[in-house]
Design a protein around this motif. Structure first.
Motif, short mmCIF file in Angstrom:
data_model
loop_
_atom_site.label_atom_id
_atom_site.label_comp_id
_atom_site.label_asym_id
_atom_site.label_seq_id
_atom_site.Cartn_x
_atom_site.Cartn_y
_atom_site.Cartn_z
N LEU A 14 0.83 -1.21 0.00
CA LEU A 14 0.00 0.00 0.00
C LEU A 14 0.86 1.26 0.00
CD1 LEU A 14 -2.84 -1.01 2.51
CD2 LEU A 14 -2.98 -0.85 0.01
N CYS A 15 1.93 1.25 0.76
CA CYS A 15 2.82 2.41 0.81
C CYS A 15 3.47 2.65 -0.55
CB CYS A 15 3.90 2.21 1.87
SG CYS A 15 3.32 2.40 3.57
N MET A 16 3.90 1.58 -1.22
CA MET A 16 4.50 1.74 -2.54
C MET A 16 3.50 2.28 -3.54
SD MET A 16 7.26 -1.34 -3.15
CE MET A 16 6.09 -2.69 -2.91
N CYS A 17 2.24 1.88 -3.42
CA CYS A 17 1.19 2.41 -4.29
C CYS A 17 1.04 3.91 -4.09
CB CYS A 17 -0.13 1.71 -4.03
SG CYS A 17 -0.20 -0.01 -4.60
N VAL A 18 1.00 4.35 -2.83
CA VAL A 18 0.81 5.76 -2.52
C VAL A 18 1.99 6.60 -3.01
CG1 VAL A 18 0.59 7.46 -0.66
CG2 VAL A 18 -0.69 5.31 -0.55
N THR A 19 3.21 6.17 -2.66
CA THR A 19 4.40 6.96 -3.02
C THR A 19 4.61 7.02 -4.52
OG1 THR A 19 5.83 5.00 -2.76
CG2 THR A 19 5.55 6.42 -0.84
N TYR A 100 10.83 -7.93 -0.50
CA TYR A 100 11.04 -6.99 0.61
C TYR A 100 12.36 -6.22 0.41
CZ TYR A 100 7.34 -8.06 4.04
OH TYR A 100 6.15 -8.14 4.73
N ALA A 101 13.38 -6.90 -0.06
CA ALA A 101 14.68 -6.26 -0.27
C ALA A 101 14.57 -5.13 -1.29
CB ALA A 101 15.71 -7.30 -0.73
N VAL A 102 13.82 -5.38 -2.37
CA VAL A 102 13.61 -4.34 -3.38
C VAL A 102 12.84 -3.16 -2.79
CG1 VAL A 102 12.49 -3.80 -5.58
CG2 VAL A 102 13.67 -5.99 -5.28
N ALA A 103 11.77 -3.47 -2.03
CA ALA A 103 10.97 -2.42 -1.41
C ALA A 103 11.80 -1.61 -0.41
CB ALA A 103 9.75 -3.03 -0.72
N PHE A 104 12.67 -2.29 0.33
CA PHE A 104 13.51 -1.61 1.30
C PHE A 104 14.50 -0.67 0.61
CE2 PHE A 104 17.55 -1.56 3.71
CZ PHE A 104 17.13 -0.80 4.79
N TYR A 105 15.09 -1.10 -0.48
CA TYR A 105 16.03 -0.26 -1.24
C TYR A 105 15.31 1.00 -1.73
CZ TYR A 105 19.61 1.06 -4.65
OH TYR A 105 20.58 1.73 -5.36
N TYR A 106 14.12 0.81 -2.27
CA TYR A 106 13.32 1.94 -2.75
C TYR A 106 12.92 2.85 -1.59
CZ TYR A 106 9.10 4.35 -4.47
OH TYR A 106 8.14 5.28 -4.78
N SER A 129 8.29 -0.82 7.41
CA SER A 129 7.58 -2.08 7.14
C SER A 129 8.40 -3.02 6.28
CB SER A 129 6.23 -1.79 6.46
OG SER A 129 6.41 -1.16 5.20
N SER A 130 9.12 -2.49 5.30
CA SER A 130 9.93 -3.35 4.44
C SER A 130 11.14 -3.91 5.18
CB SER A 130 10.38 -2.58 3.19
OG SER A 130 11.13 -1.44 3.54
N LEU A 131 11.73 -3.09 6.05
CA LEU A 131 12.90 -3.54 6.81
C LEU A 131 12.53 -4.65 7.79
CD1 LEU A 131 15.85 -3.26 7.73
CD2 LEU A 131 15.10 -1.46 9.30
N PHE A 132 11.50 -4.41 8.61
CA PHE A 132 11.14 -5.40 9.62
C PHE A 132 10.42 -6.61 9.00
CE2 PHE A 132 11.86 -1.68 12.29
CZ PHE A 132 12.61 -2.24 13.30
N GLY A 133 9.72 -6.39 7.89
CA GLY A 133 9.12 -7.52 7.18
C GLY A 133 10.18 -8.46 6.65
N MET A 134 11.24 -7.88 6.10
CA MET A 134 12.34 -8.68 5.58
C MET A 134 13.02 -9.46 6.70
SD MET A 134 15.52 -7.36 3.21
CE MET A 134 15.90 -6.02 4.35
#
Length: 283
Positions: A14-19, A100-106, A129-134
């Motif tokens: 959801l966060c990636m969609c918004v940003t 998650y790694a890709v989302a965290f980098y972004y 969320s991406s860091l702790f999810g990973m």
């Protein structure tokens, strides 16, 4: 079998969609103005949307990244998450870690690299969320499969690790020698891409290769994340370059080859090794 849920994955998506949508809606190249930065240099500012206070050079790159996130990363993340919910095996969990790694980098790139704007808290939430999810999945996953470390894979890891330093280090050395700032520093105090690529991704390539040769499962997890990230970056370079061209930016051919085409080529090789890796894991 009980389906596995992951609330952090949903938040990350959801966060990636918004940003990304907010960034794409900022695509307007007609509001630029000049500004004297903290170093006394005249910088062209983008002047529109959430990137209104970012440099005219960086904003189109960010918009290109947003297109890739919304059209490629988000659908791929959703598909991987649904696979994980359905199967819940080691392979799908590793795939989810790589997303998650890709989302965290972004998330790290925009949280630390984009000028403060109205959706800053969404950047922070995506980063968290991406860091702790990973980390949550890395803690749970148990990889017993051993990956065959071929000469090709070893060469790829070494070349990737070196390329990330070669791509950015000359800019830094030149600025140090001249006693000034980075050429395209704009309104920023540092360049987050340099930090992530040279400080994390490049060393991780060599650490990953070491762990793979030691037959340690963590090496497999790191490898999947690195390969997925290389693939996405190779794809992301294309919309970034297109947005830069549409903005009227003049991109020198040597820069386009060394810092553009090279990442596309690395992404192609990463795609090959990624498919080969999962075939081996499934066997």
């Amino acid at each position: 079998m009980k389906k596995k849920n992951d609330i952090l994955a949903i938040i990350t998506i959801l966060c990636m969609c918004v940003t990304s949508m907010a960034g794409i809606l900022s695509m307007n190249f007609e509001h630029a103005y000049n500004f004297v930065n903290q170093y006394g240099h005249t910088v062209e500012i983008f002047g529109y949307g959430i990137y209104a206070n970012d440099s005219y050079f960086k904003a189109p790159i960010s918009i290109g990244s947003d297109f890739c996130i919304l059209l490629v990363v988000v659908p791929l993340f959703v598909y991987t998450y649904l696979q994980y919910r359905k199967k819940g095996d080691t392979t799908t969990e590793i795939k989810l870690i790589s997303m998650y790694a890709v989302a965290f980098y972004y998330g790290a790139s925009i949280a630390f690299g984009v000028t403060y704007n109205q959706i800053f808290l969404v950047y922070v939430l995506l980063f968290t969320s991406s860091l702790f999810g990973m980390f949550a999945h890395i803690r749970k996953v148990s990889v017993e499969q051993k990956v065959t470390v071929t000469k090709g894979l070893s060469a790829f890891m070494i070349v990737t690790g070196v390329a990330l330093i070669v791509a950015w280090l000359p800019d830094i050395i030149s600025a140090m020698v001249m006693g000034g700032t980075l050429p395209l520093i704009g309104v920023y105090t540092t360049e987050i891409t340099y930090v992530l690529d040279m400080g994390i991704i490049s060393p991780m390539c060599f650490v990953c290769l070491y762990l793979l040769k030691k037959k340690e499962g963590l090496g497999v997890v790191l490898l999947t994340g690195l390969l997925k990230l290389c693939i996405i970056v190779g794809i992301m370079i294309i919309p970034q370059s297109i947005c830069q061209v549409l903005s009227g930016a003049e991109i020198a051919l040597p820069v386009l080859v060394t810092k553009g085409l090279s990442f596309v080529v690395l992404g192609g090789f990463a795609l090959y090794f990624n498919r080969k890796l999962y075939r081996e894991l499934e066997e």
